[in-house]
Design a protein around this motif. Structure first.
Motif, PDB file in Angstrom:
ATOM      1  N   ASN A 216       0.838  -1.210   0.000  1.00  0.00           N
ATOM      2  CA  ASN A 216       0.000   0.000   0.000  1.00  0.00           C
ATOM      3  C   ASN A 216       0.871   1.258   0.000  1.00  0.00           C
ATOM      4  OD1 ASN A 216       0.578   0.864   2.829  1.00  0.00           O
ATOM      5  ND2 ASN A 216      -0.375  -1.125   3.273  1.00  0.00           N
ATOM      6  N   ASP A 217       0.257   2.384  -0.403  1.00  0.00           N
ATOM      7  CA  ASP A 217       1.028   3.623  -0.573  1.00  0.00           C
ATOM      8  C   ASP A 217       1.596   4.156   0.742  1.00  0.00           C
ATOM      9  OD1 ASP A 217       0.912   3.870  -3.347  1.00  0.00           O
ATOM     10  OD2 ASP A 217      -1.077   4.809  -3.280  1.00  0.00           O
ATOM     11  N   THR A 218       0.845   3.990   1.835  1.00  0.00           N
ATOM     12  CA  THR A 218       1.330   4.536   3.108  1.00  0.00           C
ATOM     13  C   THR A 218       2.688   3.938   3.460  1.00  0.00           C
ATOM     14  OG1 THR A 218      -0.970   4.495   3.765  1.00  0.00           O
ATOM     15  CG2 THR A 218       0.632   4.985   5.505  1.00  0.00           C
ATOM     16  N   SER A 231       2.663   6.195  -7.843  1.00  0.00           N
ATOM     17  CA  SER A 231       1.960   5.435  -6.810  1.00  0.00           C
ATOM     18  C   SER A 231       1.746   3.973  -7.217  1.00  0.00           C
ATOM     19  CB  SER A 231       0.599   6.066  -6.553  1.00  0.00           C
ATOM     20  OG  SER A 231      -0.206   5.866  -7.699  1.00  0.00           O
ATOM     21  N   SER A 233      -1.030   2.179  -7.470  1.00  0.00           N
ATOM     22  CA  SER A 233      -2.082   1.855  -8.447  1.00  0.00           C
ATOM     23  C   SER A 233      -1.637   2.220  -9.865  1.00  0.00           C
ATOM     24  CB  SER A 233      -3.404   2.539  -8.081  1.00  0.00           C
ATOM     25  OG  SER A 233      -3.203   3.934  -8.062  1.00  0.00           O
ATOM     26  N   CYS A 266      -0.118  -7.653   5.443  1.00  0.00           N
ATOM     27  CA  CYS A 266       0.609  -7.263   4.217  1.00  0.00           C
ATOM     28  C   CYS A 266       0.515  -8.365   3.163  1.00  0.00           C
ATOM     29  CB  CYS A 266       2.079  -6.970   4.520  1.00  0.00           C
ATOM     30  SG  CYS A 266       2.353  -5.340   5.231  1.00  0.00           S
ATOM     31  N   GLU A 269      -2.930  -8.300   1.630  1.00  0.00           N
ATOM     32  CA  GLU A 269      -3.089  -7.101   0.797  1.00  0.00           C
ATOM     33  C   GLU A 269      -2.301  -7.245  -0.515  1.00  0.00           C
ATOM     34  OE1 GLU A 269      -2.104  -3.640   3.140  1.00  0.00           O
ATOM     35  OE2 GLU A 269      -3.112  -2.289   1.736  1.00  0.00           O
ATOM     36  N   LEU A 273      -3.686  -7.306  -4.431  1.00  0.00           N
ATOM     37  CA  LEU A 273      -3.140  -6.373  -5.414  1.00  0.00           C
ATOM     38  C   LEU A 273      -2.731  -7.087  -6.702  1.00  0.00           C
ATOM     39  CD1 LEU A 273      -2.283  -3.323  -5.460  1.00  0.00           C
ATOM     40  CD2 LEU A 273      -0.005  -4.092  -4.743  1.00  0.00           C
TER      41      LEU A 273
END
Ligand code: SAH
Length: 338
Positions: A216-218, A231, A233, A266, A269, A273
């Motif tokens: 994820n981006d964070t 980013s 995505s 993670c 996730e 993705l």
């Protein structure tokens, strides 16, 4: 004066035309350089004396200076000194299927990944094509054996030195050059999207590896500053396009940082993705360095992460560890002599 090891066949064809000679001499030059390993233009006996003299005026044949060679079982690390007194490293790995070399693409690196030693020195300059080709030539010469595969995963971000890297690939891939098949060449990038798009249009069959390292981006913003520009995505949709155009499977590299990106959340996730994409995930055991705070994930945590990805239907492997004793492993290379 240009170094002749940085010239593609097309460059040499243009050169010969510009001095009123036939194009096919380019191939003869490659045969002298890469098959017969000539060390001076005087050896190029099938070229007329005046052509040899002209070559001497326009080109040099200088090799890289090997400053240091460290050997550790299946791994060897080479430190090279460049003409302007900068240093770079390359690593030889002995696999059961052959020999591979990990080459550097820049002096230093500007990408600033938080966990990587190479980036502690900001980029000083791009490497020129011959400086990358000659890393392989020097190692082949010292060990007296042929290199069968090349990974562009040493110091630097190859797509931040795009034109020189493409030239390098063309030179080593040419059947009369070092003749390394495109499928035996892997380019690893932190994800410079515009350059990945360019690469997809080139129609070369090399392997592309993406340093993702976070789902994820964070988290990725914290680990890899490049993510603030490109980013996740956008990167994923670029990769989907890349795969559609090239019909090649892409490698997703994921370095296992203890308690940072190796949790079960993670893993799930990450699986979401990548679901349905023609990729495989390469889990990289982290190599600790004395300057950076990150710790490696335990074997158990890596295996658990691996299992979770597998259960979610993701292709996954764990990278074999090479060379950490001589600081020759991923992320430990530096542009520094000591
Ligand atoms: N700039 C390119 C290639 C160089 S790094 C890229 O980012 O892909 C090659 C790989 O080693 C990358 O996946 C990088 O994230 C990883 N790496 C960096 N430091 C590492 C370390 N200390 N341990 C393990 N892998 C590391």
């Amino acid at each position: 004066m240009r170094n002749i090891y940085g010239e593609t066949i097309q460059d040499l064809e243009k050169y010969f035309e510009s001095i009123g000679e036939k194009k096919f001499k380019a191939i003869q030059v490659y045969e002298w350089l890469y098959e017969k390993k000539a060390t001076s233009f005087d050896e190029f006996s099938n070229l007329k004396k005046e052509v040899r003299e002209q070559l001497k005026k326009d080109y040099c044949l200088d090799k890289l200076e090997v400053k240091k060679r460290q050997v550790d079982n299946l791994t060897e690390k080479y430190l090279f000194r460049l003409e302007d007194n900068e240093f770079i490293e390359a690593v030889l790995m002995k696999h059961d299927y052959g020999l591979s070399v990990c080459v550097s693409s820049e002096v230093g690196c500007n990408m600033g990944c938080a966990f990587c030693e190479s980036g502690r020195l900001k980029k000083v300059r791009n490497l020129l094509p011959h400086e990358i080709v000659l890393q392989i030539m020097a190692i082949e010469e010292i060990i007296g054996m042929r290199i069968s595969s090349v990974v562009i995963m040493g110091i630097g971000e190859p797509l931040d030195n795009y034109d020189n890297i493409i030239k390098f690939i063309k030179i080593i891939n040419h059947p009369k050059g070092i003749a390394i098949g495109a499928r035996h060449i892997t380019l690893s990038t932190c994800g410079l999207i515009p350059k990945i798009k360019n690469l997809s249009k080139l129609n070369i069959q090399i392997n592309l590896a993406i340093s993702l390292h976070a789902p994820n981006d964070t988290l990725r913003n914290e680990l890899m500053p490049v993510n603030k520009v490109y980013s996740i995505s956008d990167l994923i949709s670029t990769l989907k396009e890349y795969i559609a155009i090239t019909n090649r499977r892409v490698t997703i590299e994921y370095v296992m940082l203890n308690m940072v990106n190796d949790t079960q959340e993670c893993a799930i996730e990450l699986a979401k993705l990548l679901k349905g994409m023609n990729v495989y995930v390469n889990l990289i055991p982290y190599n600790e360095t004395s300057h950076l705070k990150f710790k490696k994930s335990s074997k158990e945590r890596i295996l658990k992460f691996y299992d979770t990805l597998k259960k979610q239907g993701i292709n996954v492997t764990i990278r074999k560890e090479f060379g950490s004793k001589i600081s020759a492993a991923c992320g430990q290379l530096r542009s520094k002599e000591v």
